[in-house]
Design an enzyme around this catalytic site. Structure first.
Site, mmCIF file in Angstrom:
data_model
loop_
_atom_site.group_PDB
_atom_site.id
_atom_site.type_symbol
_atom_site.label_atom_id
_atom_site.label_comp_id
_atom_site.label_asym_id
_atom_site.label_seq_id
_atom_site.Cartn_x
_atom_site.Cartn_y
_atom_site.Cartn_z
ATOM 1 N N GLY A 84 4.097 2.646 -1.040
ATOM 2 C CA GLY A 84 4.846 1.414 -1.263
ATOM 3 C C GLY A 84 5.665 0.923 -0.082
ATOM 4 O O GLY A 84 6.681 0.257 -0.274
ATOM 5 N N ASN B 13 4.709 -1.365 2.034
ATOM 6 C CA ASN B 13 4.590 -2.834 2.030
ATOM 7 C C ASN B 13 5.513 -3.439 0.969
ATOM 8 O O ASN B 13 6.182 -4.440 1.221
ATOM 9 C CB ASN B 13 3.142 -3.263 1.801
ATOM 10 C CG ASN B 13 2.321 -3.171 3.073
ATOM 11 O OD1 ASN B 13 2.478 -3.984 3.983
ATOM 12 N ND2 ASN B 13 1.463 -2.169 3.163
ATOM 13 N N ARG C 14 -7.476 0.346 -7.078
ATOM 14 C CA ARG C 14 -8.526 0.186 -8.095
ATOM 15 C C ARG C 14 -9.214 -1.150 -7.936
ATOM 16 O O ARG C 14 -8.540 -2.196 -7.849
ATOM 17 C CB ARG C 14 -7.920 0.234 -9.509
ATOM 18 C CG ARG C 14 -7.298 1.546 -9.869
ATOM 19 C CD ARG C 14 -8.277 2.672 -10.006
ATOM 20 N NE ARG C 14 -9.265 2.451 -11.076
ATOM 21 C CZ ARG C 14 -10.289 3.253 -11.303
ATOM 22 N NH1 ARG C 14 -10.494 4.299 -10.532
ATOM 23 N NH2 ARG C 14 -11.112 2.998 -12.284
ATOM 24 N N ASN D 33 -3.825 -9.875 -1.595
ATOM 25 C CA ASN D 33 -4.023 -8.475 -1.195
ATOM 26 C C ASN D 33 -3.768 -8.323 0.293
ATOM 27 O O ASN D 33 -3.948 -9.262 1.062
ATOM 28 C CB ASN D 33 -5.470 -8.043 -1.504
ATOM 29 C CG ASN D 33 -5.745 -6.586 -1.127
ATOM 30 O OD1 ASN D 33 -4.892 -5.716 -1.347
ATOM 31 N ND2 ASN D 33 -6.916 -6.313 -0.568
ATOM 32 N N HIS E 256 -5.210 -5.955 3.243
ATOM 33 C CA HIS E 256 -6.321 -5.044 3.478
ATOM 34 C C HIS E 256 -6.288 -4.567 4.936
ATOM 35 O O HIS E 256 -6.122 -5.380 5.848
ATOM 36 C CB HIS E 256 -7.644 -5.755 3.203
ATOM 37 C CG HIS E 256 -8.845 -4.910 3.492
ATOM 38 N ND1 HIS E 256 -9.250 -3.899 2.657
ATOM 39 C CD2 HIS E 256 -9.694 -4.903 4.544
ATOM 40 C CE1 HIS E 256 -10.316 -3.306 3.190
ATOM 41 N NE2 HIS E 256 -10.604 -3.903 4.324
ATOM 42 N N SER F 244 -5.450 -7.796 7.122
ATOM 43 C CA SER F 244 -5.653 -9.167 6.642
ATOM 44 C C SER F 244 -4.906 -9.364 5.332
ATOM 45 O O SER F 244 -4.992 -8.529 4.435
ATOM 46 C CB SER F 244 -7.147 -9.425 6.367
ATOM 47 O OG SER F 244 -7.942 -9.138 7.502
ATOM 48 N N GLU G 130 -15.631 -10.814 -5.564
ATOM 49 C CA GLU G 130 -16.319 -10.051 -4.511
ATOM 50 C C GLU G 130 -15.273 -9.341 -3.651
ATOM 51 O O GLU G 130 -14.327 -9.962 -3.155
ATOM 52 C CB GLU G 130 -17.179 -10.990 -3.653
ATOM 53 C CG GLU G 130 -18.109 -10.235 -2.736
ATOM 54 C CD GLU G 130 -18.888 -11.142 -1.796
ATOM 55 O OE1 GLU G 130 -19.396 -10.638 -0.783
ATOM 56 O OE2 GLU G 130 -18.970 -12.359 -2.062
ATOM 57 N N ASP H 227 -12.820 -7.854 -1.191
ATOM 58 C CA ASP H 227 -12.292 -8.160 0.141
ATOM 59 C C ASP H 227 -12.989 -9.357 0.792
ATOM 60 O O ASP H 227 -13.145 -9.408 2.017
ATOM 61 C CB ASP H 227 -12.379 -6.927 1.056
ATOM 62 C CG ASP H 227 -11.494 -5.795 0.551
ATOM 63 O OD1 ASP H 227 -10.441 -6.077 -0.022
ATOM 64 O OD2 ASP H 227 -11.876 -4.626 0.734
HETATM 65 N N1 NHR Z 1 -10.769 -6.268 -6.790
HETATM 66 C C1 NHR Z 1 -11.556 -7.310 -6.559
HETATM 67 N N2 NHR Z 1 -12.313 -7.755 -7.567
HETATM 68 N N3 NHR Z 1 -11.627 -7.931 -5.364
HETATM 69 C C2 NHR Z 1 -10.878 -7.461 -4.337
HETATM 70 O O1 NHR Z 1 -10.948 -8.074 -3.173
HETATM 71 C C3 NHR Z 1 -10.028 -6.351 -4.521
HETATM 72 C C4 NHR Z 1 -10.005 -5.766 -5.787
HETATM 73 C C5 NHR Z 1 -9.206 -4.649 -6.044
HETATM 74 C C6 NHR Z 1 -8.460 -4.096 -5.036
HETATM 75 C C7 NHR Z 1 -7.759 -3.930 -2.698
HETATM 76 C C8 NHR Z 1 -8.725 -3.128 -1.880
HETATM 77 C C9 NHR Z 1 -8.706 -3.285 -0.407
HETATM 78 O O2 NHR Z 1 -7.773 -3.863 0.160
HETATM 79 C C10 NHR Z 1 -8.498 -4.640 -3.767
HETATM 80 C C11 NHR Z 1 -9.263 -5.783 -3.499
HETATM 81 C C12 NHR Z 1 -9.748 -0.132 -3.820
HETATM 82 C C13 NHR Z 1 -11.092 0.026 -3.518
HETATM 83 C C14 NHR Z 1 -11.902 1.127 -4.129
HETATM 84 O O3 NHR Z 1 -13.037 1.352 -3.762
HETATM 85 C C15 NHR Z 1 -11.659 -0.879 -2.637
HETATM 86 C C16 NHR Z 1 -10.882 -1.909 -2.125
HETATM 87 C C17 NHR Z 1 -9.544 -2.049 -2.457
HETATM 88 C C18 NHR Z 1 -8.976 -1.149 -3.311
HETATM 89 N N4 NHR Z 1 -11.342 1.863 -5.122
HETATM 90 C C19 NHR Z 1 -11.986 2.919 -5.886
HETATM 91 C C20 NHR Z 1 -12.448 2.387 -7.262
HETATM 92 O O4 NHR Z 1 -13.407 2.955 -7.794
HETATM 93 C C21 NHR Z 1 -11.036 4.060 -6.141
HETATM 94 C C22 NHR Z 1 -10.527 4.695 -4.908
HETATM 95 C C23 NHR Z 1 -9.298 5.587 -5.141
HETATM 96 O O5 NHR Z 1 -8.792 5.664 -6.273
HETATM 97 O O6 NHR Z 1 -8.817 6.178 -4.140
HETATM 98 O O7 NHR Z 1 -11.814 1.454 -7.783
HETATM 99 O O8 NHR Z 1 -9.635 -2.796 0.265
HETATM 100 C C1 GAR Z 2 -1.894 -0.208 3.327
HETATM 101 O O1 GAR Z 2 -2.335 0.194 4.599
HETATM 102 C C2 GAR Z 2 -2.881 -1.181 2.718
HETATM 103 O O2 GAR Z 2 -3.471 -2.036 3.677
HETATM 104 C C3 GAR Z 2 -3.889 -0.234 2.164
HETATM 105 O O3 GAR Z 2 -3.144 0.819 1.622
HETATM 106 C C4 GAR Z 2 -1.947 0.972 2.359
HETATM 107 C C5 GAR Z 2 -0.768 0.999 1.424
HETATM 108 O O4 GAR Z 2 0.403 1.396 2.053
HETATM 109 N N1 GAR Z 2 -4.691 -0.842 1.161
HETATM 110 C C6 GAR Z 2 -5.922 -0.422 0.920
HETATM 111 O O5 GAR Z 2 -6.459 0.426 1.577
HETATM 112 C C7 GAR Z 2 -6.590 -1.088 -0.244
HETATM 113 N N2 GAR Z 2 -7.905 -0.560 -0.339
HETATM 114 P P1 GAR Z 2 1.789 1.301 1.301
HETATM 115 O O6 GAR Z 2 1.607 1.931 -0.071
HETATM 116 O O7 GAR Z 2 2.724 2.110 2.132
HETATM 117 O O8 GAR Z 2 2.164 -0.132 1.229
#
Ligand code: NHR
Ligand code: GAR
Length: 218
Positions: A12, A14, A91, A107, A109, A136, A143, A145
């Site tokens: 947390g 951010n 998630r 978000n 990323h 970003s 879809e 990211d």
């Molecule tokens: N959901 C949608 N529909 N679209 C996006 O752009 C999303 C989203 C949910 C989260 C954040 C994200 C990122 O910044 C985000 C963007 C988790 C995963 C993932 O694969 C991928 C991208 C992002 C967050 N999660 C696994 C899953 O099965 C679990 C991984 C874990 O628990 O460590 O959900 O990239």
């Molecule tokens: C950040 O680097 C964020 O970009 C990334 O998780 C970190 C959270 O840090 N997000 C992802 O990777 C989403 N897939 P924080 O908990 O210290 O803010």
């Protein structure tokens, strides 16, 4: 004043920068609640210390992704937020959830999208030999990211970088660009209508670029 719900899964940091900038008056907004899908996320502690309502919804307690997302949306909607900010929320969200928050879901990323959607972004940037990497802030669409990017925070990749040193540098720029994007939205400087971004009334055809100040380069 806009109301924000922040979704987290972990540390947390951010979230903390957003709390700090609200507390100093830099961002004119209120965090109505912080919601985590993990009970032990340290970000919950940060929220409690700041006097913000917290909620935990563990995805393991649900039979399906859709069931979790439905309960999550119910919880969020109790706070009637103008903006839902994912801040290290790990998630993937179902289409119905994302469409319910159309143009309200943001978000951060850890890559320069459209490069490196999904996970392990720092390792992938290192393996590709990229000279620049970063983070970003983007609107979320179904879809992964792939939604419209507001800001690119750009950092250099150093010859001797490891995943850890690079991740740290990317975090520094995240803590600059996420509050900035939220401030713009909170003050209506930034608008997203009909799939088009305007900043201070001018069309944004590409993301705003923000570079890491040299004293933070480490
Ligand atoms: N959901 C949608 N529909 N679209 C996006 O752009 C999303 C989203 C949910 C989260 C954040 C994200 C990122 O910044 C985000 C963007 C988790 C995963 C993932 O694969 C991928 C991208 C992002 C967050 N999660 C696994 C899953 O099965 C679990 C991984 C874990 O628990 O460590 O959900 O990239
Ligand atoms: C950040 O680097 C964020 O970009 C990334 O998780 C970190 C959270 O840090 N997000 C992802 O990777 C989403 N897939 P924080 O908990 O210290 O803010």
């Amino acid at each position: 004043m806009i109301k924000i719900v922040v979704l987290i899964s972990g540390n947390g940091t951010n979230l903390q920068t957003i709390i700090n900038q609200i507390n100093t008056g830099e961002i004119n907004a209120e965090i109505a609640a912080v919601i985590s899908n993990r009970a032990n996320a340290y970000g919950l502690e940060r929220a409690r210390k700041a006097g913000i309502a917290t909620e935990v919804l563990e995805h393991g307690d649900f039979a399906s992704r859709e069931a979790f997302d439905q309960s999550l949306a119910k919880l969020i909607d109790r706070y009637q937020p103008d903006l839902v900010a994912l801040a290290g929320f790990m998630r993937i969200l179902s289409d119905a959830f994302v469409l319910h928050y159309h143009n309200k879901l943001l978000n951060i990323h850890p890559s320069l999208l459209p490069k490196y959607r999904g996970l392990n972004t720092h390792q992938r940037a290192l393996e590709a030999g990229d000279k620049q990497h970063g983070a970003s802030v983007h609107f979320v669409i179904p879809e992964l990211d792939a939604g419209t990017v507001i800001i690119h925070g750009v950092v250099p990749v150093m010859a001797d970088d490891t995943v850890e040193t690079l991740a740290h540098r990317v975090h520094c720029i995240e803590h600059i660009i996420y509050p900035k994007a939220i401030k713009w939205l909170a003050e209506s400087d930034l608008k997203f209508e009909n799939d088009r971004l305007t900043l201070h009334g001018k069309a944004l055809t590409e993301p705003v670029k923000v570079y890491l100040p040299a004293h933070l380069e480490l």
